[in-house]
Structure formats: structure tokens, C-alpha cells
Design a protein around this motif. Structure first.
Motif, PDB file in Angstrom:
ATOM      1  N   LYS A 162      32.902  57.705  57.058  1.00  0.00           N
ATOM      2  CA  LYS A 162      32.063  58.833  56.672  1.00  0.00           C
ATOM      3  C   LYS A 162      32.455  60.090  57.439  1.00  0.00           C
ATOM      4  O   LYS A 162      32.570  61.186  56.867  1.00  0.00           O
ATOM      5  N   THR A 163      32.656  59.949  58.751  1.00  0.00           N
ATOM      6  CA  THR A 163      33.008  61.096  59.582  1.00  0.00           C
ATOM      7  C   THR A 163      34.291  61.759  59.100  1.00  0.00           C
ATOM      8  O   THR A 163      34.419  62.987  59.099  1.00  0.00           O
ATOM      9  N   ALA A 164      35.239  60.936  58.653  1.00  0.00           N
ATOM     10  CA  ALA A 164      36.513  61.471  58.149  1.00  0.00           C
ATOM     11  C   ALA A 164      36.383  61.995  56.719  1.00  0.00           C
ATOM     12  O   ALA A 164      37.271  62.708  56.241  1.00  0.00           O
ATOM     13  N   GLY A 165      35.303  61.650  56.020  1.00  0.00           N
ATOM     14  CA  GLY A 165      35.100  62.147  54.653  1.00  0.00           C
ATOM     15  C   GLY A 165      35.989  61.503  53.612  1.00  0.00           C
ATOM     16  O   GLY A 165      36.254  62.107  52.561  1.00  0.00           O
ATOM     17  N   TYR A 166      36.438  60.264  53.860  1.00  0.00           N
ATOM     18  CA  TYR A 166      37.313  59.608  52.889  1.00  0.00           C
ATOM     19  C   TYR A 166      36.554  59.326  51.599  1.00  0.00           C
ATOM     20  O   TYR A 166      35.471  58.758  51.612  1.00  0.00           O
ATOM     21  N   LYS A 167      37.150  59.699  50.473  1.00  0.00           N
ATOM     22  CA  LYS A 167      36.422  59.672  49.211  1.00  0.00           C
ATOM     23  C   LYS A 167      36.669  58.440  48.359  1.00  0.00           C
ATOM     24  O   LYS A 167      35.986  58.238  47.360  1.00  0.00           O
ATOM     25  N   ASN A 168      37.634  57.598  48.714  1.00  0.00           N
ATOM     26  CA  ASN A 168      38.017  56.487  47.841  1.00  0.00           C
ATOM     27  C   ASN A 168      37.580  55.112  48.342  1.00  0.00           C
ATOM     28  O   ASN A 168      38.070  54.093  47.863  1.00  0.00           O
ATOM     29  N   MET A 169      36.646  55.077  49.291  1.00  0.00           N
ATOM     30  CA  MET A 169      36.203  53.818  49.869  1.00  0.00           C
ATOM     31  C   MET A 169      34.742  53.562  49.525  1.00  0.00           C
ATOM     32  O   MET A 169      33.879  54.419  49.721  1.00  0.00           O
ATOM     33  N   LEU A 170      34.464  52.358  49.011  1.00  0.00           N
ATOM     34  CA  LEU A 170      33.111  51.947  48.635  1.00  0.00           C
ATOM     35  C   LEU A 170      32.774  50.689  49.422  1.00  0.00           C
ATOM     36  O   LEU A 170      33.302  49.614  49.136  1.00  0.00           O
ATOM     37  N   GLY A 171      31.913  50.822  50.428  1.00  0.00           N
ATOM     38  CA  GLY A 171      31.663  49.718  51.350  1.00  0.00           C
ATOM     39  C   GLY A 171      30.268  49.128  51.265  1.00  0.00           C
ATOM     40  O   GLY A 171      29.293  49.838  51.003  1.00  0.00           O
ATOM     41  N   PHE A 172      30.179  47.814  51.531  1.00  0.00           N
ATOM     42  CA  PHE A 172      28.915  47.092  51.509  1.00  0.00           C
ATOM     43  C   PHE A 172      28.730  46.310  52.803  1.00  0.00           C
ATOM     44  O   PHE A 172      29.680  45.705  53.316  1.00  0.00           O
ATOM     45  N   TYR A 173      27.508  46.326  53.317  1.00  0.00           N
ATOM     46  CA  TYR A 173      27.146  45.435  54.419  1.00  0.00           C
ATOM     47  C   TYR A 173      26.762  44.108  53.795  1.00  0.00           C
ATOM     48  O   TYR A 173      25.911  44.050  52.908  1.00  0.00           O
ATOM     49  N   TYR A 174      27.417  43.031  54.264  1.00  0.00           N
ATOM     50  CA  TYR A 174      27.144  41.728  53.662  1.00  0.00           C
ATOM     51  C   TYR A 174      27.470  40.604  54.638  1.00  0.00           C
ATOM     52  O   TYR A 174      28.590  40.521  55.162  1.00  0.00           O
ATOM     53  N   THR A 175      26.474  39.732  54.883  1.00  0.00           N
ATOM     54  CA  THR A 175      26.658  38.622  55.823  1.00  0.00           C
ATOM     55  C   THR A 175      26.536  37.267  55.146  1.00  0.00           C
ATOM     56  O   THR A 175      26.636  36.235  55.800  1.00  0.00           O
ATOM     57  N   GLU A 176      26.313  37.253  53.831  1.00  0.00           N
ATOM     58  CA  GLU A 176      26.045  36.005  53.110  1.00  0.00           C
ATOM     59  C   GLU A 176      27.308  35.375  52.528  1.00  0.00           C
ATOM     60  O   GLU A 176      27.221  34.486  51.675  1.00  0.00           O
ATOM     61  N   ALA A 177      28.473  35.819  52.963  1.00  0.00           N
ATOM     62  CA  ALA A 177      29.725  35.325  52.393  1.00  0.00           C
ATOM     63  C   ALA A 177      29.940  33.854  52.702  1.00  0.00           C
ATOM     64  O   ALA A 177      29.677  33.383  53.814  1.00  0.00           O
ATOM     65  N   ASN A 178      30.443  33.105  51.716  1.00  0.00           N
ATOM     66  CA  ASN A 178      30.776  31.692  51.908  1.00  0.00           C
ATOM     67  C   ASN A 178      32.168  31.528  52.496  1.00  0.00           C
ATOM     68  O   ASN A 178      32.445  30.561  53.195  1.00  0.00           O
ATOM     69  N   ASP A 179      33.050  32.474  52.196  1.00  0.00           N
ATOM     70  CA  ASP A 179      34.418  32.438  52.710  1.00  0.00           C
ATOM     71  C   ASP A 179      34.500  33.210  54.017  1.00  0.00           C
ATOM     72  O   ASP A 179      33.850  34.235  54.179  1.00  0.00           O
ATOM     73  N   ALA A 180      35.295  32.719  54.947  1.00  0.00           N
ATOM     74  CA  ALA A 180      35.410  33.362  56.256  1.00  0.00           C
ATOM     75  C   ALA A 180      35.881  34.803  56.153  1.00  0.00           C
ATOM     76  O   ALA A 180      35.493  35.655  56.960  1.00  0.00           O
ATOM     77  N   ASN A 181      36.726  35.098  55.165  1.00  0.00           N
ATOM     78  CA  ASN A 181      37.244  36.455  55.008  1.00  0.00           C
ATOM     79  C   ASN A 181      36.240  37.396  54.338  1.00  0.00           C
ATOM     80  O   ASN A 181      36.382  38.609  54.410  1.00  0.00           O
ATOM     81  N   GLY A 182      35.246  36.843  53.673  1.00  0.00           N
ATOM     82  CA  GLY A 182      34.184  37.650  53.103  1.00  0.00           C
ATOM     83  C   GLY A 182      34.630  38.579  51.993  1.00  0.00           C
ATOM     84  O   GLY A 182      35.034  39.709  52.241  1.00  0.00           O
ATOM     85  N   TYR A 183      34.559  38.122  50.748  1.00  0.00           N
ATOM     86  CA  TYR A 183      34.975  38.970  49.631  1.00  0.00           C
ATOM     87  C   TYR A 183      34.033  38.874  48.431  1.00  0.00           C
ATOM     88  O   TYR A 183      34.230  39.551  47.421  1.00  0.00           O
ATOM     89  N   GLU A 184      32.975  38.054  48.527  1.00  0.00           N
ATOM     90  CA  GLU A 184      32.131  37.780  47.360  1.00  0.00           C
ATOM     91  C   GLU A 184      31.501  39.037  46.759  1.00  0.00           C
ATOM     92  O   GLU A 184      31.610  39.289  45.554  1.00  0.00           O
ATOM     93  N   VAL A 185      30.824  39.830  47.586  1.00  0.00           N
ATOM     94  CA  VAL A 185      30.148  41.002  47.037  1.00  0.00           C
ATOM     95  C   VAL A 185      31.161  42.036  46.547  1.00  0.00           C
ATOM     96  O   VAL A 185      30.923  42.720  45.546  1.00  0.00           O
ATOM     97  N   SER A 186      32.309  42.113  47.205  1.00  0.00           N
ATOM     98  CA  SER A 186      33.352  43.043  46.767  1.00  0.00           C
ATOM     99  C   SER A 186      33.854  42.677  45.374  1.00  0.00           C
ATOM    100  O   SER A 186      34.025  43.549  44.505  1.00  0.00           O
ATOM    101  N   ALA A 187      34.085  41.388  45.140  1.00  0.00           N
ATOM    102  CA  ALA A 187      34.576  40.931  43.839  1.00  0.00           C
ATOM    103  C   ALA A 187      33.536  41.171  42.753  1.00  0.00           C
ATOM    104  O   ALA A 187      33.863  41.603  41.641  1.00  0.00           O
ATOM    105  N   ALA A 188      32.265  40.894  43.063  1.00  0.00           N
ATOM    106  CA  ALA A 188      31.203  41.073  42.081  1.00  0.00           C
ATOM    107  C   ALA A 188      31.003  42.549  41.746  1.00  0.00           C
ATOM    108  O   ALA A 188      30.833  42.918  40.576  1.00  0.00           O
TER     109      ALA A 188
END
Length: 378
Positions: A162-188
């Protein structure tokens, strides 16, 4: 290597940084490291899970699992691009995304099943600011600092982006991932966007308040969510023990995703339509009528996007532009200014450069917060 279209048609959208043409706005890239693909066969496009299975992706591979969530959304995306990252060769996220773009020019959004460090996300954000063909990246993070009230001592990836103002990043806080790398909410989320982005009439969408298939909602309080939003972060949360939906679709720059998406459309459609006019006309004369051919193509671009629902009539609340003053109405949702060719210098005429063309556009936006007062008389 293709020559930049900007050498011929250079469109600048004032509200954002320059954006170039992309082939499809409803195709996502899922990045993984399974051996089905490799550095010589970097990407492959699939229209179903069955097709992926036939190609060799087992049901236990991260790419298949991510695609399962991607295709499960309603409406479902028509296709997905699977890309390869050479993890054994220590290929970085930026290197993999770069190679996938070189291999396939159709995808617009991307996510990774292989995990990434904070530094890799920063590097990717910097890279996406400079690319010729635009792309956004959906990521997720589970750092507890994402939910803490802002302060000089607090650091997290959302705050950094946010501080850098990058416009192409869409981020989610998510702790419910089943995979160690955590990609479920990103894929959905990527699948939800690609399914909604049909480009049809009245197809404009706001990602906020959309449900996700196959994803658990995050256990987050109202205060924590407000802190996260302060960093331009998002969550898939439960409201009133009844509704699970995305909130609130902010890019790291602070723009809502639908605004970001509309800006991409504006740039791309103008480029494509103006270039088509140059190709399809035997000649466009250096006259006011010739300039009108160009402005008509720009107006056609705006009408296409307006038909989707991203442009609407309204009041111009920004600074004055040419004869358009703050507070003036834009009944069409846009206005186009073009100087006469008589204002051109001899040098400009010799270089065959049009007079400056300036456009003002009013985005339709979206309602996300509602205040209702009800008075009851007994």
C-alpha cells in the motif's frame, strides 16, 4: 519480439499508470511446479478438470486442486492457463511469471500454488508496474500483523504494498488454508473474477460481497477487518452468522477491483479500436475529418465499456479539463476533446502526429455501504 503498439497509439489514462493491451480479461493463470509442464513447455490451456487430468495432472497436484476451486465458482470460467515454475532450478516468482507471459499472452490474472516470500511479492509488484501487457496477481497472507492497528512499528506485506502504491496486487488475509503454501482463497477469487468478467452487455461486476465456492470464511472480528482494510487488504468473512462473502476487493493502491478492471478495459479497447481504424482505412487524412475518425473510434470504445456497465452519466467532480468544469454534467458518461489540425506545427505535421486528444470519463462505481433509517408509528 513484437514492437510496442504504443509506438503508434499511445493512450494514457490519467487516473492510473499506463496500461497496454491484453487478449482476454477473463482468463487466469495458475502457477505451479508439477512435472507435467517444464521450461520448454511452459504453459497449457485447459477448459475443464477432465482435460487437465488427461494431460497428466493428478487430483493430488496443487495445480489440479487450485483449478478445482477456480472452475467451481459460479458462473464458471471458460478456461484456465496452467503455468510452470522451475522450483528445483530456484526460479523466482518474477522469472516464472515473465516466462509464462512470453509463452501465453491471453491470461490477465494470476496466482501461485507454490508459495512465496514477502520479498518475492514485492519484487513481483515492482515487475507488474513496468510490463507491456498488464496483469494482476492474487495472493494471500496469514501474518497476524495484518490485523493489528497501524503504527510505525507494524510491518506486513499489505502495508508495504500500500505504501508503495502498487496497483496490480490483490491480497487476502487467510489462515484456513489446507495446503502449507496457502492458495485456496487465491484460486477461488481468481475463478470468481474470471467467471464474472464475460464482457457481455450489463456484465459489470463488483467483487465485494461475492460468495466463494469451496472456501471457508475467515474467523475475523470487525475491528480486525477494519485494520486490514486500512492496509488495503481483503478477507473472505462471515457476516451475521449467515453470509460468507468477499470484503472489500481493494487493490494495494486503494482502488476497488472493479475500478482497476474498468481502467484496464478503457486503455485496451481504445488501443485496439484505434489500431483497427488505422489498419482498415486506406488512409486517415491529416484533416479535422481524419481526426474525427480517431475520436469516433474512441467514442465507440467508451460505448462498448458503457454497455457493460462500467461507465455511466454523472457529475464531473475532478479538476477542470478544457471546457469541462468541476460540477458539470456528463450525460453520456464521457466527453472527448480534440484540437484542430490547424494548431499543429510544421514539424508535427511532418511527423504525422494528431493534435492532442483528451478524454474525460465517469466510472459507474458500485454501492457497497448502505445507511437506512426507518421510522415506525404505532
Amino acid at each position: 519480439m513484437a514492437i510496442s503498439i504504443k509506438d503508434i497509439v499511445n493512450v494514457t489514462v490519467q487516473v492510473d499508470q499506463g496500461i497496454a493491451t491484453v487478449s482476454d480479461f477473463n482468463v487466469g493463470l495458475i502457477l505451479g511446479s508439477s512435472a507435467v509442464l517444464n521450461t520448454n513447455n511452459r504453459t497449457a490451456t485447459y477448459t475443464s478438470l477432465a482435460a487437465m487430468s488427461s494431460a497428466g495432472f493428478g487430483t493430488d497436484t496443487p495445480e489440479y486442486k487450485a483449478a478445482s476451486l477456480y472452475f467451481a465458482q459460479s458462473p464458471s470460467p471458460a478456461k484456465v492457463v496452467i503455468g510452470f515454475q522451475n522450483k528445483t532450478g530456484s526460479e523466482t516468482l518474477v522469472q516464472a511469471i515473465t516466462a509464462c507471459r512470453k509463452s501465453d499472452n491471453t491470461w490477465f490474472g494470476a496466482m501461485s500454488t507454490g508459495g512465496y516470500t514477502t520479498q518475492e511479492l514485492q519484487n513481483l509488484a515492482i515487475y507488474l508496474e513496468s510490463v507491456e501487457v498488464p496483469a494482476y496477481f492474487v495472493f494471500q497472507d496469514k501474518d497476524a500483523n495484518d490485523l493489528v492497528t497501524d503504527g510505525s512499528s507494524i510491518t506486513n506485506i499489505f502495508k508495504t504494498l500500500k505504501t508503495a502504491g502498487y496497483k496490480n496486487m490483490l491480497g487476502f488475509y487467510y489462515t484456513e488454508a489446507n495446503d502449507a503454501n496457502g492458495y485456496e482463497v487465491s484460486a477461488a477469487v481468481l475463478g470468481r473474477i474470471c467467471g464474472l468478467a464475460s464482457g457481455d452487455s450489463n456484465s459489470a461486476f463488483d467483487l465485494a460481497y461475492k460468495s466463494l465456492v469451496g472456501v471457508k470464511s475467515e474467523n475475523i472480528t470487525s475491528v480486525q477487518l477494519q485494520n486490514l482494510k486500512g492496509y488495503c487488504g481483503n478477507a473472505y468473512a462471515n457476516y451475521g452468522n449467515k453470509y460468507d462473502f468477499v470484503t472489500s476487493s481493494l487493490m494495494s493502491s486503494g482502488y476497488h477491483f472493479d475500478e482497476y478492471y474498468a481502467i484496464q478495459l478503457i486503455r485496451s479497447y481504445i488501443e485496439q479500436n484505434v489500431v483497427n481504424a488505422l489498419i482498415n482505412n486506406r488512409v486517415i487524412p491529416m484533416t479535422d475529418d481524419g481526426v474525427a475518425v480517431i475520436t469516433n473510434q474512441i467514442a465507440y470504445s467508451f460505448e462498448q465499456i458503457k454497455n457493460m456497465g462500467y461507465i455511466a452519466s454523472g457529475i464531473w467532480n475532478a479538476a477542470p479539463v478544457r471546457t469541462l468544469s468541476t460540477g458539470d454534467a456528463l450525460p453520456n458518461g464521457y466527453i472527448i476533446f480534440a484540437d484542430s489540425v490547424d494548431t499543429l506545427s510544421a514539424s508535427e505535421r511532418a511527423q504525422r502526429i494528431t493534435p492532442p486528444i483528451v478524454c474525460c470519463v465517469k466510472l459507474a462505481g458500485a454501492i457497497e455501504y448502505i445507511s437506512i433509517s426507518v421510522f415506525v408509528n404505532r
